[in-house]
Design a protein around this motif. Structure first.
Motif, mmCIF file in Angstrom:
data_model
loop_
_atom_site.group_PDB
_atom_site.id
_atom_site.type_symbol
_atom_site.label_atom_id
_atom_site.label_comp_id
_atom_site.label_asym_id
_atom_site.label_seq_id
_atom_site.Cartn_x
_atom_site.Cartn_y
_atom_site.Cartn_z
ATOM 1 N N GLY A 283 76.571 18.687 8.207
ATOM 2 C CA GLY A 283 75.652 18.462 8.836
ATOM 3 C C GLY A 283 75.623 17.937 10.207
ATOM 4 O O GLY A 283 74.946 17.887 10.869
ATOM 5 N N SER B 70 70.190 26.646 8.003
ATOM 6 C CA SER B 70 71.096 27.160 6.888
ATOM 7 C C SER B 70 70.698 27.050 5.438
ATOM 8 O O SER B 70 69.499 25.883 5.476
ATOM 9 N N THR C 72 70.278 14.739 4.615
ATOM 10 C CA THR C 72 70.178 16.340 4.985
ATOM 11 C C THR C 72 71.216 17.311 4.553
ATOM 12 O O THR C 72 72.355 16.277 4.211
ATOM 13 N N TYR C 73 71.282 18.494 4.918
ATOM 14 C CA TYR C 73 72.202 19.428 4.741
ATOM 15 C C TYR C 73 72.436 19.662 3.176
ATOM 16 O O TYR C 73 73.423 19.266 2.664
ATOM 17 N N THR D 195 67.842 23.492 5.537
ATOM 18 C CA THR D 195 67.584 22.554 6.725
ATOM 19 C C THR D 195 67.606 23.264 8.147
ATOM 20 O O THR D 195 68.177 24.486 8.102
ATOM 21 N N TYR D 196 67.676 22.662 9.067
ATOM 22 C CA TYR D 196 67.439 23.155 10.546
ATOM 23 C C TYR D 196 68.688 22.620 11.431
ATOM 24 O O TYR D 196 68.751 21.251 11.203
ATOM 25 N N HIS D 197 69.137 23.250 12.387
ATOM 26 C CA HIS D 197 70.134 22.747 13.163
ATOM 27 C C HIS D 197 69.663 22.898 14.475
ATOM 28 O O HIS D 197 68.835 23.899 15.037
ATOM 29 N N PHE E 210 65.293 22.966 17.286
ATOM 30 C CA PHE E 210 66.043 23.403 16.299
ATOM 31 C C PHE E 210 66.035 24.962 16.248
ATOM 32 O O PHE E 210 65.128 25.457 16.106
ATOM 33 N N TYR F 278 76.927 20.818 17.543
ATOM 34 C CA TYR F 278 75.595 21.086 16.995
ATOM 35 C C TYR F 278 75.315 19.679 16.034
ATOM 36 O O TYR F 278 75.936 18.893 15.786
ATOM 37 N N THR F 279 74.111 19.676 15.896
ATOM 38 C CA THR F 279 73.617 18.624 15.078
ATOM 39 C C THR F 279 72.328 19.156 14.087
ATOM 40 O O THR F 279 71.851 20.306 14.320
ATOM 41 N N THR F 280 71.802 18.291 13.158
ATOM 42 C CA THR F 280 71.005 18.896 12.338
ATOM 43 C C THR F 280 69.749 17.991 11.966
ATOM 44 O O THR F 280 69.715 16.639 12.353
ATOM 45 N N SER F 281 68.766 18.577 11.785
ATOM 46 C CA SER F 281 67.557 17.736 11.327
ATOM 47 C C SER F 281 67.744 16.695 10.302
ATOM 48 O O SER F 281 68.861 16.996 9.431
#
Length: 406
Positions: A259, A174, A228-229, A190-192, A170, A200-203
């Protein structure tokens, strides 16, 4: 038709033209700087405009005639509006600039230096005190803040927030919401992971850190993996609010447009008054209730909110997500986890927009419709009646935001 009839028709048309012209002019008349609302327009030719008006209930405005054309090197739609002024972080000038519309032009009033800062969230802390929370650029890893006295455009204090920086795969993050809770601040984030030039993707986790205020030192961090997000960049679109009882509601937005974890559920979550964690017994699963992801949420009082949800069957992917009409509006009861009504509005376009205002039990909702035009609709919360209000015509392609000026 004889000459006398033609002459009579000619003067009738002139009279009608004058009547309608006065009617439209009345929308923007009045002492400059005292208008009640602003409307941000993206034109069909790519130009952008700001219009100011006294009401949203009726009439017809065109941006190139009634608005101020913007220099997009000076401002874009991620603008903060309060008390007749527009606040925007001009990265090229590395300054936060305070603007006003004067003589149909956007004019700089004051500014203050603000370098290496990318705004994720803004909060008015009372009076003229503005708290900006964001990321240090160019790497977007460190959460920073600056507190500003906007009357004088002077910094009060600034620095880093004690938020863990991205690690491992990550590589960026954001900040979705900031909520003041007495002598503390709650920060949702959260983290990307960047996995390509435009992908991209997100935690799978929503993080909420409690900070001492105004020291910005961490007290604790809690994790929530139900979605998430949290929130979103609130200079672009609203996704959180505090109700009359002091409970705080925020939307988790894992859909592809934010997200990019579409297998997870868009949900409304709640932090109860005087609490610092998301209520473990509250989870309003909008994806299950509506059947689609959603990206914006606006309080309309009495435990109700309007949410804006996509129709995943109508777009092909992110490439046409912004331009394809596929958004619907729903009235929801956040207290009782209920979808009350899908509003009978035309399908809307534009991925993220600031598009709902509340005044006197009327929700004003801007809709960009390919079939019916660009209107600000009026939704009566007492009778559930929907009617067209002001039309944005002429060069208008998208109504990007509507704001209360005061």
């Amino acid at each position: 038709m004889n000459s006398r009839s033609k002459r009579s028709l000619f003067f009738l048309l002139i009279a009608l033209s004058g009547l309608f012209g006065c009617r439209e002019k009345s929308l923007i008349s009045g002492e400059e700087g005292q208008h009640k609302y602003s409307i941000y327009i993206l034109g069909k030719d790519g130009k952008e405009y700001l219009l100011e008006t006294n009401q949203l209930d009726s009439g017809r405005l065109t941006p190139d005639r009634d608005g101020a054309e913007l220099n997009t090197r000076e401002m874009d739609r991620s603008v903060m509006v309060k008390n007749g002024y527009y606040y925007y972080l001009n990265r090229k000038k590395t300054s936060l600039i305070k603007y006003a519309i004067k003589e149909h032009q956007l004019q700089e009033i004051q500014s203050m230096p603000l370098a290496q800062f990318s705004i994720e969230n803004y909060q008015w802390l009372g009076g003229d005190t503005l708290l900006l929370t964001g990321l240090a650029n160019p790497d977007f890893k460190q959460v920073r803040y600056t507190m500003i006295q906007t009357n004088a455009m002077k910094p009060i204090r600034a620095g880093n927030m004690e938020i863990p920086v991205p690690t491992g795969r990550f590589d960026n993050m954001s900040v979705g919401f900031v909520k003041r809770q007495g002598a503390q601040l709650l920060l949702g984030y959260t983290y990307h992971q960047q996995i390509g030039v435009s992908n991209y993707t997100t935690s799978d986790t929503t993080y909420i850190t409690t900070l001492n205020y105004p020291e910005m030192t961490a007290v604790k961090t809690v994790k929530d993996t139900r979605s998430t997000y949290p929130g979103g960049v609130n200079t672009v679109q609203t996704s959180a609010f505090q109700d009359a009882q002091g409970d705080f509601y925020f939307m988790d937005c894992p859909g592809i447009a934010l997200g990019n974890r579409p297998e997870l559920s868009t949900a409304i979550m709640r932090i109860n008054k005087n609490s610092t964690v998301a209520d473990p017994h509250y989870f309003f699963n909008l994806s299950s209730a509506i059947g689609n992801h959603a990206y914006g949420m606006w309080s309309v009082g009495a435990d109700k909110a309007i949410v804006r949800a996509e129709r995943k069957d109508l777009f092909k992917g992110l490439g046409d997500h912004y331009s394809t009409p596929h958004f619907e509006f729903y009235l929801v009861d956040v207290k009782n986890n209920q979808v009350l009504q899908k509003l009978a509005l035309p399908l809307d376009k534009g991925t993220r927009r600031e598009c709902v205002l509340l005044k006197d039990n009327i929700a004003y909702i801007s809709v960009n419709s390919s079939s019916e035009g660009n209107y600000i609709w009026k939704y009566d919360l007492k009778t559930a009646a929907l009617t067209k209000g002001m039309q944005l015509a002429g060069n208008t392609d998208f109504i990007l935001r509507i704001d209360k000026l005061r």
